[in-house]
Design a protein around this motif. Structure first.
Motif, PDB file in Angstrom:
ATOM      1  N   ARG A 130       0.788  -1.207   0.079  1.00  0.00           N
ATOM      2  CA  ARG A 130       0.090  -0.057  -0.054  1.00  0.00           C
ATOM      3  C   ARG A 130       0.872   1.324  -0.066  1.00  0.00           C
ATOM      4  O   ARG A 130       0.581   2.187  -0.787  1.00  0.00           O
ATOM      5  CB  ARG A 130      -0.728   0.196   1.033  1.00  0.00           C
ATOM      6  CG  ARG A 130      -1.973  -1.025   1.220  1.00  0.00           C
ATOM      7  CD  ARG A 130      -3.129  -0.557   2.105  1.00  0.00           C
ATOM      8  NE  ARG A 130      -2.646  -0.477   3.697  1.00  0.00           N
ATOM      9  CZ  ARG A 130      -2.278  -1.178   4.717  1.00  0.00           C
ATOM     10  NH1 ARG A 130      -2.579  -2.121   4.263  1.00  0.00           N
ATOM     11  NH2 ARG A 130      -2.236  -0.657   5.706  1.00  0.00           N
ATOM     12  N   VAL A 131       1.626   1.159   0.842  1.00  0.00           N
ATOM     13  CA  VAL A 131       2.683   2.369   1.142  1.00  0.00           C
ATOM     14  C   VAL A 131       3.521   2.850  -0.037  1.00  0.00           C
ATOM     15  O   VAL A 131       3.360   3.843  -0.908  1.00  0.00           O
ATOM     16  CB  VAL A 131       3.606   2.434   2.219  1.00  0.00           C
ATOM     17  CG1 VAL A 131       4.418   3.671   2.470  1.00  0.00           C
ATOM     18  CG2 VAL A 131       2.654   2.029   3.526  1.00  0.00           C
ATOM     19  N   ALA A 132       4.102   1.830  -0.654  1.00  0.00           N
ATOM     20  CA  ALA A 132       5.040   1.738  -2.046  1.00  0.00           C
ATOM     21  C   ALA A 132       4.405   2.265  -3.316  1.00  0.00           C
ATOM     22  O   ALA A 132       4.834   3.121  -3.922  1.00  0.00           O
ATOM     23  CB  ALA A 132       5.808   0.445  -2.208  1.00  0.00           C
ATOM     24  N   ALA A 133       3.064   1.565  -3.172  1.00  0.00           N
ATOM     25  CA  ALA A 133       2.312   1.837  -4.403  1.00  0.00           C
ATOM     26  C   ALA A 133       2.158   3.485  -4.652  1.00  0.00           C
ATOM     27  O   ALA A 133       1.901   4.102  -5.514  1.00  0.00           O
ATOM     28  CB  ALA A 133       1.117   1.130  -4.651  1.00  0.00           C
ATOM     29  N   VAL A 134       1.503   3.845  -3.460  1.00  0.00           N
ATOM     30  CA  VAL A 134       0.932   5.141  -3.425  1.00  0.00           C
ATOM     31  C   VAL A 134       2.174   6.157  -3.663  1.00  0.00           C
ATOM     32  O   VAL A 134       2.025   7.270  -4.413  1.00  0.00           O
ATOM     33  CB  VAL A 134       0.187   5.401  -2.449  1.00  0.00           C
ATOM     34  CG1 VAL A 134       0.064   6.977  -2.162  1.00  0.00           C
ATOM     35  CG2 VAL A 134      -1.037   4.715  -2.003  1.00  0.00           C
TER      36      VAL A 134
END
Length: 740
Positions: A130-134
Motif C-alpha cells: 500500500r505504502v510503496a504503490a501510493v
C-alpha cells in the motif's frame, strides 16, 4: 510503457524498488554511513528489530492513513488524507512488518508446504505494498521537493529490504525444497507456475550465491537504487529548468491550439507570454510547425541534450557507474553480460536474437529514411534554402511534405480528435472486445484535480476494477506516458485492481477543448492496452497478476489495442468536430489513414537507434572507460545511420535504460511486441470483423492470464501458431524493400 508498481506478496521481495525502480525516482543525497555497508542479513535484523505492537508496527501508527487497510471505494487509497509526513513512518513500520512476516516463514519449523511457504509469502507485505504503490505513483505524477527528499532516503532502504528477502538462505531453502519436489506435490497449474516463477526470480536475484557474494550483491542493489534515483531526478531537473520564450512575432506562424498551449505553459510558471518546454507534447509540435529555423534548432538541441549539459544534472558519469555495477551483478550470477542476464528467460532468450530482429527492420527502415530525407532536401532546395537538412529540420519539412502529398493539416485533424471523445472511443473499443463498461466516479479521492476515476463493470454489472486517468502535463510529473497501479488484482482476497494511466498532453486554456494529435490518440489507446492488462487480470495469485509478464511480451497488450484507433468504424463515430459535432469528412479520414505509414523510415530508425545503443551498452566489456557521446556515435555509425536522426532517447535522458531495470537491455521489446501485435491483429482482419467474438475471447485469455503460462504459450493459444515478422513489415510500409 508500464511501471511495475503492482507489489504483491512474493513479488514484493523482487520488485520493491531494487529490482525495477519507477522511472521517475528522485535523486540521492549523502547520508553519512554508506547504505551499501549493511549486509542483507543486517538489514533484515534491523528491520525485524523495529518496534511492533499487536497487529504490527504499521497498525500501531497514530493518525496515519496507512495504519489500516482501506475499505471504502473498493479499497482505493484515501489520497485526500495522505500527506508527505505520513510516508517515512509508514515505510519504516511496513518494512518492519514485512521483515517479521518473512522471518516467520523462513524460520517455520514445519516442513515446507505450498500453503506455509508460497501462499504465506503471497499474503505477506500487504502494508508495504500500500505504502510503496501510493508513494511510487506520487513521485511519478505529482512530485515535489519533500517527496523527492523522502525518496532519496527510501530508495536504498527498499533495496536493502528486497535483498534481505531474496538473499535469505532459510527462505530460499524452503522454496527450493518445494521446487525440487514439485512433481510430487499435486499442485494446480497456477500453483506450479507460481513456484516456478518465484524460484527463478530468487535464483536471478542471487539466492544461490556464496556468503561473500551475497553481501556484495546486496551492496550492488543498494548502490544501483541510489544511482537510478539520481539519474531520474537529473533528467527531471534538466527538463524542467529549460524553457524557450517565444516572441510575439513567432506566434503568428503557429496553430492556435499550440499558441494556447504555449501561453498556458507560461502561466503554469507564473510567466507572461508564451513558452516552449521540453515536454514532448510541447517541443515536438513546435518542431513540426515553426518556420523559424533558429528557434527550431534551439528547441531541438535543448530536447536532445537533456542530461548532457555542463550543470548539476549531467548524467554521463552515472551511466558509467550504472553499467559497471550491472556488469558486476550479471557476472556474479554467472552471465556473460547484463544483456545476457536480462534476455535470459524472455521471449527473445538471447541478446543476439533481439539484435537479429532489429537488424531485420533496420536496413529497410534506413532505406525508407533516405528516401524521406531526399524529399525533405528537395523541398528545401525548391524554396531556395541554402543549407542541408539537419535534425531540427526533419519534423518541419516532413510535415510540409505530408501536407503536400496527403493535404493533411495537423491542426485540421486535431479539431476532430477532442480528448474526451477519444477517451469515449477507447472505452467503446474495450467494451466491444471484452464486454466491459466504464462509469465515471467524481467522489473518489485523487492526488491532483486533473485525475479522473472510472468504475469498470463486467457484463453482469459487477465492478471489476477502478481506472484512474491522468492526462495532462504539469511540473512535478515525469515526461512520457505509462501505466501503473495502486493495487494488483488478488484472487486470494478477491481485491479488484486499481489501475492508473498517465499521459502528458498539453492542457488547454480554461474553457477550451483539449485537442490532440493522431499520435497522441494512439498513445491513449496504447496506455489503455496496458491498463486492460491489469483491469482484466483474473489470476489466483497477485504475483502472477496483470503485467507481471516478460518485458518483451508486456508491450503486446498495449500495441495491439492501437490498431483499433485506425479503423474507420472507430474514427467515423468518435472523430467528430469539437464545435459542430460533425464526423471527420470521409475524404479527410481516408487521407489520415493513407498517411499512417508516412515517415515510417524516421520513426523506425529513431527507435532502432535507441535499441541498438541500449543493447551495445549492456554488452560492452569495459563500461568504466565509455565516453557516452562517442559510444553513441560509434554504434550509430556502424550501421550507417543518418546524422539527421538521433536516438529517440539519447543516453543521458534514456529513462527506460538508466532510471531502472525494466527496459535496460530491453528497449528492443517494443519491436518484439510489434511483431506480435501486427501478427495478432491479423486474426481480426482475417475474420473480417474487428470485434470478432471468437477472436475477442481468445484475446481476453491473453489479457486476463497474467503470467499463469509462459508468454509464447499465451500468444500461440490466441494466434494458433508462433508469430511472423511479415505483418509488421507490411503495416509499417517496409515489406517492399525486404522483398526487393
Amino acid at each position: 510503457m508500464i511501471d511495475r508498481l503492482m507489489y504483491g506478496a512474493a513479488a514484493a521481495a523482487l520488485v520493491l524498488a531494487a529490482c525495477e525502480q519507477p522511472p521517475a525516482a528522485p535523486a540521492p543525497e549523502e547520508n553519512g554511513t554508506s547504505e551499501a555497508e549493511m549486509s542483507a542479513s543486517d538489514a533484515a535484523a534491523d528491520a525485524a528489530a523495529m518496534p511492533a505492537a499487536e497487529g504490527g508496527a504499521l497498525a500501531a501508527l497514530d493518525n496515519n492513513p496507512f495504519a489500516e487497510e482501506w475499505t471504502e471505494n473498493f479499497g482505493a487509497p484515501p489520497l485526500d488524507q495522505i500527506n508527505e509526513a505520513h510516508f517515512m513512518p509508514a515505510f519504516e513500520a511496513a518494512i518492519a512488518d514485512h521483515a517479521a512476516e518473512i522471518a516467520a516463514i523462513a524460520g517455520n519449523p514445519e516442513e515446507p508446504t505450498f500453503e506455509n511457504t508460497m501462499l504465506a509469502m503471497e499474503m505477506s507485505g500487504r502494508g508495504l505494498s500500500r505504502v510503496a504503490a501510493v508513494f511510487g505513483n506520487l513521485t511519478s505524477s505529482a512530485s515535489n521537493d519533500e517527496l523527492r527528499a523522502i525518496q532519496r532516503e527510501v530508495s536504498p532502504m527498499l533495496a536493502r529490504h528486497s535483498a534481505s528477502i531474496t538473499l535469505n538462505g532459510d527462505l530460499f531453502a524452503r522454496i527450493d525444497t518445494l521446487y525440487q519436489n514439485r512433481a510430487d506435490l499435486d499442485l494446480s497449474e497456477q500453483q506450479a507456475r507460481l513456484l516456478e516463477v518465484t524460484h527463478d526470480q530468487f535464483v536471478r536475484a542471487g539466492a544461490q550465491l556464496g556468503e561473500e557474494e551475497r553481501a556484495r550483491y546486496a551492496e550492488i542493489r543498494s548502490e544501483l537504487a541510489t544511482l537510478y534515483t539520481q539519474f531520474s531526478q537529473n533528467e527531471l531537473g534538466d527538463r524542467e529548468s529549460w524553457y524557450m520564450e517565444l516572441p510575439e512575432g513567432a506566434l503568428e506562424d503557429l496553430p492556435a491550439s499550440m499558441v494556447s498551449a504555449a501561453r498556458a505553459a507560461a502561466r503554469a510558471r507564473d510567466m507572461d507570454g508564451a513558452i516552449i518546454t521540453l515536454d514532448r507534447s510541447s517541443v515536438e509540435p513546435f518542431l513540426e510547425t515553426s518556420p523559424d529555423r533558429e528557434l527550431r534548432e534551439r528547441a531541438w538541441r535543448g530536447f536532445y541534450n537533456r542530461g548532457n549539459n555542463d550543470n548539476e544534472f549531467n548524467n554521463n558519469q552515472l551511466i558509467r557507474d550504472i553499467l559497471v555495477l550491472r556488469q558486476e551483478q550479471a557476472q556474479l550470477l554467472g552471465f556473460e553480460s547484463w544483456a545476457h542476464y536480462r534476455t535470459a528467460g524472455t521471449m527473445a532468450e538471447t541478446p543476439e536474437a533481439a539484435i537479429d530482429l532489429m537488424e531485420q527492420v533496420w536496413w529497410p527502415a534506413r532505406q525508407r529514411a533516405l528516401e524521406e530525407l531526399a524529399d525533405i532536401q528537395a523541398m528545401i532546395d525548391a524554396e531556395g534554402g541554402d543549407f542541408e537538412a539537419e535534425g531540427w529540420d526533419w519534423r518541419y519539412y516532413t510535415q510540409r511534405v505530408r501536407e503536400e502529398r496527403y493535404s493533411i493539416d495537423p491542426a485540421e485533424v486535431a479539431q476532430y480528435l477532442e480528448l474526451d471523445r477519444m477517451i469515449d472511443a477507447m472505452f467503446y473499443t474495450a467494451g466491444r472486445l471484452f464486454n466491459i463498461s466504464f462509469h465515471e466516479r467524481n467522489d473518489i479521492p485523487v492526488y491532483h484535480p486533473d485525475v479522473r476515476v472510472w468504475e469498470v463493470h463486467n457484463a453482469e454489472g459487477d465492478v471489476i476494477a477502478l481506472f484512474y486517468g491522468d492526462y495532462f502535463a504539469r511540473q512535478g510529473k515525469r515526461s512520457g506516458a505509462w501505466m501503473s497501479s495502486f493495487r494488483a488484482q488478488n484472487g486470494i482476497t478477491g481485491e479488484i485492481p486499481l489501475i492508473l494511466n498517465n499521459c502528458n498532453y498539453n492542457r488547454p486554456a480554461e474553457g477550451e477543448p483539449a485537442l490532440i494529435s493522431f499520435t497522441d490518440a494512439t498513445t491513449l489507446f496504447h496506455e489503455l492496452g496496458h491498463g486492460l492488462h491489469g483491469i482484466l487480470s483474473n489470476t489466483e495469485y497477485p504475483s502472477l497478476a496483470g503485467t507481471s509478464v516478460d518485458r518483451d511480451f508486456v508491450e503486446f497488450h498495449a500495441q495491439i489495442l492501437e490498431h483499433w484507433l485506425a479503423q474507420p468504424e472507430i474514427l467515423e463515430t468518435y472523430a467528430t468536430h469539437y464545435e459542430t459535432g460533425e464526423p471527420m469528412p470521409v475524404e479527410l479520414l481516408e487521407r489520415v489513414l493513407e498517411a499512417q505509414t508516412f515517415n515510417a523510415g524516421f520513426e523506425n530508425v529513431e527507435f532502432l537507434n535507441s535499441g541498438f545503443v541500449d543493447m551495445a551498452f549492456h554488452l560492452e566489456e569495459n563500461p568504466s572507460e565509455i565516453d557516452v557521446e562517442a559510444f553513441e556515435a560509434e554504434v550509430l555509425e556502424s550501421r550507417q545511420n543518418l546524422r539527421q536522426i538521433p536516438m529517440r532517447h539519447r543516453s543521458t535522458h534514456f529513462l527506460h535504460s538508466f532510471s531502472g531495470e525494466g527496459y535496460a537491455a530491453g528497449y528492443y521489446s517494443y519491436l518484439w511486441a510489434g511483431v506480435l501485435d501486427n501478427d495478432g491483429f491479423a486474426v481480426f482482419e482475417e475474420a473480417g470483423d474487428i470485434f470478432d467474438p471468437e477472436a475477442s475471447q481468445r484475446l481476453y485469455e491473453v489479457f486476463s492470464g497474467g503470467n499463469t503460462r509462459p508468454a509464447m504459450e499465451l500468444y500461440t493459444g490466441f494466434r494458433g501458431r508462433e508469430p511472423s515478422v511479415e505483418p509488421l513489415l507490411r503495416n509499417r510500409g517496409l515489406l517492399t524493400e525486404v522483398e526487393g
